[in-house]
Enzyme design. Structure first.
Site, short mmCIF file in Angstrom:
data_model
loop_
_atom_site.label_atom_id
_atom_site.label_comp_id
_atom_site.label_asym_id
_atom_site.label_seq_id
_atom_site.Cartn_x
_atom_site.Cartn_y
_atom_site.Cartn_z
N GLU A 50 0.69 -1.16 0.10
CA GLU A 50 -0.07 -0.06 0.05
C GLU A 50 1.02 1.25 -0.01
O GLU A 50 0.29 2.29 -0.53
CB GLU A 50 -1.05 0.17 1.13
CG GLU A 50 -2.02 -1.15 1.18
CD GLU A 50 -1.69 -2.55 1.59
OE1 GLU A 50 -0.39 -2.48 1.88
OE2 GLU A 50 -2.68 -3.29 1.87
N PHE A 112 -11.25 -8.16 14.79
CA PHE A 112 -9.94 -8.53 13.82
C PHE A 112 -9.72 -7.36 12.87
O PHE A 112 -10.64 -6.91 12.45
CB PHE A 112 -10.47 -9.78 13.08
CG PHE A 112 -9.46 -10.02 12.08
CD1 PHE A 112 -8.31 -10.76 12.51
CD2 PHE A 112 -9.90 -10.23 10.79
CE1 PHE A 112 -7.22 -10.91 11.63
CE2 PHE A 112 -8.79 -10.55 9.79
CZ PHE A 112 -7.44 -11.00 10.13
N GLN A 113 -8.55 -6.97 12.91
CA GLN A 113 -8.05 -5.84 12.12
C GLN A 113 -8.67 -4.39 12.60
O GLN A 113 -8.28 -3.53 11.81
CB GLN A 113 -8.26 -6.24 10.49
CG GLN A 113 -7.28 -7.44 10.29
CD GLN A 113 -7.46 -7.44 8.60
OE1 GLN A 113 -8.33 -7.17 7.93
NE2 GLN A 113 -6.34 -7.67 8.14
N VAL A 382 16.25 8.70 -1.90
CA VAL A 382 17.02 9.50 -0.89
C VAL A 382 18.35 9.13 -0.39
O VAL A 382 18.59 7.66 -0.30
CB VAL A 382 16.11 9.75 0.51
CG1 VAL A 382 16.90 10.32 1.57
CG2 VAL A 382 14.72 10.39 0.12
N PHE A 467 24.70 7.52 2.43
CA PHE A 467 24.38 8.70 2.96
C PHE A 467 24.62 8.72 4.46
O PHE A 467 25.33 9.72 5.19
CB PHE A 467 23.25 9.27 2.64
CG PHE A 467 23.17 10.83 2.87
CD1 PHE A 467 23.59 11.75 1.68
CD2 PHE A 467 22.48 11.19 3.77
CE1 PHE A 467 23.44 12.86 2.06
CE2 PHE A 467 22.60 12.77 4.25
CZ PHE A 467 22.92 13.50 3.32
C1 LIG Z 1 12.33 5.30 5.36
C2 LIG Z 1 13.74 5.79 5.69
N1 LIG Z 1 14.49 5.15 6.66
C3 LIG Z 1 15.65 5.57 6.90
C4 LIG Z 1 16.10 6.86 6.42
C5 LIG Z 1 17.52 7.40 6.92
N2 LIG Z 1 18.28 7.50 5.57
C6 LIG Z 1 18.52 8.46 4.96
S1 LIG Z 1 19.71 8.24 3.58
C7 LIG Z 1 19.83 6.72 4.01
C8 LIG Z 1 20.82 5.69 3.48
C9 LIG Z 1 20.58 5.55 1.73
O1 LIG Z 1 21.13 4.44 1.16
P1 LIG Z 1 21.00 3.84 -0.03
O2 LIG Z 1 19.49 3.82 -0.50
O3 LIG Z 1 21.91 2.81 -0.25
O4 LIG Z 1 21.79 5.11 -0.83
P2 LIG Z 1 23.08 5.87 -0.94
O5 LIG Z 1 23.18 6.68 0.09
O6 LIG Z 1 24.15 4.81 -0.68
O7 LIG Z 1 23.25 6.35 -2.42
C10 LIG Z 1 19.11 6.28 5.07
C11 LIG Z 1 18.92 4.92 5.75
C12 LIG Z 1 15.16 7.39 5.65
N3 LIG Z 1 15.62 8.65 4.97
N4 LIG Z 1 13.91 6.97 5.30
#
Ligand SMILES: Cc1ncc(C[n+]2csc(CCOP(=O)(O)OP(=O)(O)O)c2C)c(N)n1
Length: 567
Positions: A50, A112-113, A382, A467
């Site tokens: 979802e 339930f749920q 991200v 990151f």
């Molecule tokens: C749902 C969620 N969980 C955790 C985070 C914290 N967070 C920000 S950047 C990141 C690492 C991203 O790693 P990856 O997707 O491998 O990309 P890279 O930075 O290695 O390019 C995390 C865990 C977030 N922003 N969103």
């Protein structure tokens, strides 16, 4: 003709131009999908989670301007929507969530749920109501749509399983939904005061956000009149073509040297349609004029001298004839010179024949940028991949770039690609993902296969939550692989198993052929690009706290790279 509650819902949604609903069915939603089965205009898009539905619905709105709709059934199905809905809220997307609920006879019995969804969704929604009686139909649906579009924001309609199939008696009371839009121009005195402040400046800079969409020409005219460089926030990156001489780059932690200095060195700042959140990157002690259609944004991030409530385009049109600024263009030229140096440096980093034993993520991003169509849609995850996209995808003004830029959720790029592609089956859609982010939503790659959507997923596979690893290092935490290392499946094989095209890229010379093959393929594709995990991200300004966090060797590396950029 007598309709049931679900058919009435569809009738109102059709009137608002909705053509698809993304969701996972079950229980209370079964009458809804049954009604969609017989509906020639609205399509059910069955996804595998979802959260995907909610992300996709937001992207659909961002690309089309039409209400996005997603659905999750009773309890857990509804809860799975939440993160995607927060993303919609924070990205300013109009999204309606239809959720199920237990039948009234069981309500309040911890059935339930059963979950108190009214309470759970209260924060994310601007309208959050349950259909308790057919007598509320279709007015409640109309209000859910109207509230979503007016925000734009997130609304929810709760459909208890006993009410969903009931026949509606007063359907003829249905009325249109309206897409409220009027251009707001600030009063003449406000405009005159803004002009007065800006005309005093010798080194004005413009900070442009996504509120500048549709105002490209006016933005350029004002920049030319003020001789002001235009810095942009990530959400505004697609407003203007990258190579425009006034468009000097991003500011902020993932910004550029020119973008950072344009803001830092200015003697007046004109903020246009931006809620850029990082206060440390605003200039201190200079007058700031801010234009925003959301009055609550005025003065929210910086000490604003004069705030104007209005849309950017008509405000700039009204402002332009009053501008006879003092700026002699030296500030603009200085920033343009910085930008030229920065671009050359970035080009070097991103060169496909860069003498590096590793595949550079910058080179992958730049190659994607070069290979993309003029009207391509990029969806961005991200992480470090956001930085590669922000710095190396050189948008042409006709392309779009969307992502979880304000909410900052991992896993958004693939679902957003699905939403964008479903809205435009013929437009090229490219998702730029980290391996961590892709892993959070990869179950829905098969949805692209199912619906024949030729999305292109580029996984910047560095085997780590890059990151965060960098963040930990920058703040002085010891490296902890248990938390940041990733054990990944073979993403290219995964694509093939799903029925898509999978390509693995390990060497620089493999990038271009892989992109050619993927972008020409009618099948959805994953390019699993094994990029160098040790590429250094360089903030344009390294705050002392961050700098101290780096080890001496890292600091040296950065210094060698940034040269004169430290404050
Ligand atoms: C749902 C969620 N969980 C955790 C985070 C914290 N967070 C920000 S950047 C990141 C690492 C991203 O790693 P990856 O997707 O491998 O990309 P890279 O930075 O290695 O390019 C995390 C865990 C977030 N922003 N969103």
């Amino acid at each position: 003709m007598a309709r049931n509650v679900c058919e009435e819902i569809l009738r109102v949604l059709e009137g608002a131009g909705v053509t698809q609903i993304y969701g996972v069915t079950g229980d209370a939603l079964n009458p809804l999908v049954d009604a969609i089965r017989d509906n020639p205009r609205v399509r059910w898009i069955g996804v595998r989670h979802e959260e995907t539905a909610a992300f996709a619905a937001a992207a659909y709105y961002q690309i089309t301007g039409t209400l996005g709709v997603c659905a999750g059934t009773v309890g857990p199905g509804a809860l799975h929507l939440l993160n995607g809905l927060y993303n919609a809220k924070k990205e300013g997307a109009a999204v309606l969530a239809i959720t199920g609920q237990v039948p009234h006879v069981e309500a309040g019995s911890d059935f339930f749920q059963e979950v108190n969804l009214a309470r759970v969704f209260e924060d994310v929604c601007v309208f959050n109501q349950a259909i308790h009686s057919t007598d509320q139909m279709p007015r409640l649906v109309q209000q859910a749509v109207q509230n979503a579009l007016s925000g734009p924001g997130v609304t929810r309609l709760e459909l208890p399983s006993d009410v969903a199939p009931e026949t509606v008696s007063n359907g003829e009371m249905a009325h249109e939904t309206f897409e409220p839009y009027s251009e707001v121009v600030p009063g003449t005195e406000d405009i005159a005061r803004a002009a007065e402040i800006l005309n005093e400046a010798h080194k004005p800079t413009i900070l442009a956000g996504s509120g500048c969409r549709g105002a490209r020409d006016e933005l350029l005219a004002v920049a030319a009149a003020l001789r002001a460089p235009i810095v942009h926030a990530l959400k505004g990156a697609d407003v203007m073509e990258f190579d425009n001489p006034y468009w000097v780059g991003l500011t902020g932690l993932i910004g550029t040297d020119a973008g950072y200095h344009a803001v830092e060195d200015c003697d007046a700042l004109l903020m246009l349609g931006t809620d850029f959140p990082y206060r440390v990157f605003y200039p201190k002690g200079v007058p700031i004029v801010q234009v925003d259609i959301r009055g609550a944004n005025l003065g929210k991030r910086a000490a604003v001298t004069h705030g104007l409530l209005g849309h950017v385009r008509p405000t700039l049109s009204a402002l332009l004839p009053l501008l006879d600024g003092r700026a002699d263009g030296k500030h603009l030229e200085a920033i343009q010179a910085r930008r030229k140096k920065w671009d050359a440096k970035m080009d070097k980093k991103a060169s496909l024949d860069a003498k590096s034993s590793h595949l550079r993520p910058q080179a992958v991003a730049a190659a994607v940028s070069d290979a993309a169509d003029d009207d391509a849609i990029f969806t961005v995850d991200v992480g470090e991949c956001t930085v590669w996209a922000a710095r190396h995808v050189r948008l042409r003004g006709t392309q779009r770039m969307i992502g979880s830029f304000n909410h900052g959720s991992l896993g958004a790029a693939l679902p957003a690609a699905l939403g964008a592609q479903s809205a435009n089956p013929k437009r090229q859609v490219i998702a730029l993902c980290g391996d961590g982010g892709f892993g959070m939503s990869m179950q829905d790659f098969v949805t692209a296969v199912r619906y024949d959507w030729p999305i292109n997923v580029i996984v910047f596979n560095n085997g780590t939550l890059g990151f965060v690893k960098m963040e930990m290092e920058a703040t002085g935490f010891a490296e902890y692989g248990e938390a940041t290392d990733l054990v990944n499946p073979d993403f290219a094989r995964y694509a093939e198993i799903c029925g898509g095209l999978g390509i693995t890229v390990r060497e620089t010379h493999e990038v271009e052929p892989a992109l050619r093959e993927a972008l020409a393929s009618p099948r959805p594709c994953i390019i699993d690009a094994f990029v160098n995990p040790n590429e250094l991200l360089m903030p344009p300004k390294i705050a002392p706290a961050q700098a101290w966090g780096f080890s001496v060797s890292k600091l040296k590396e950065i210094l060698a790279y940034t040269q004169d950029k430290l404050p």
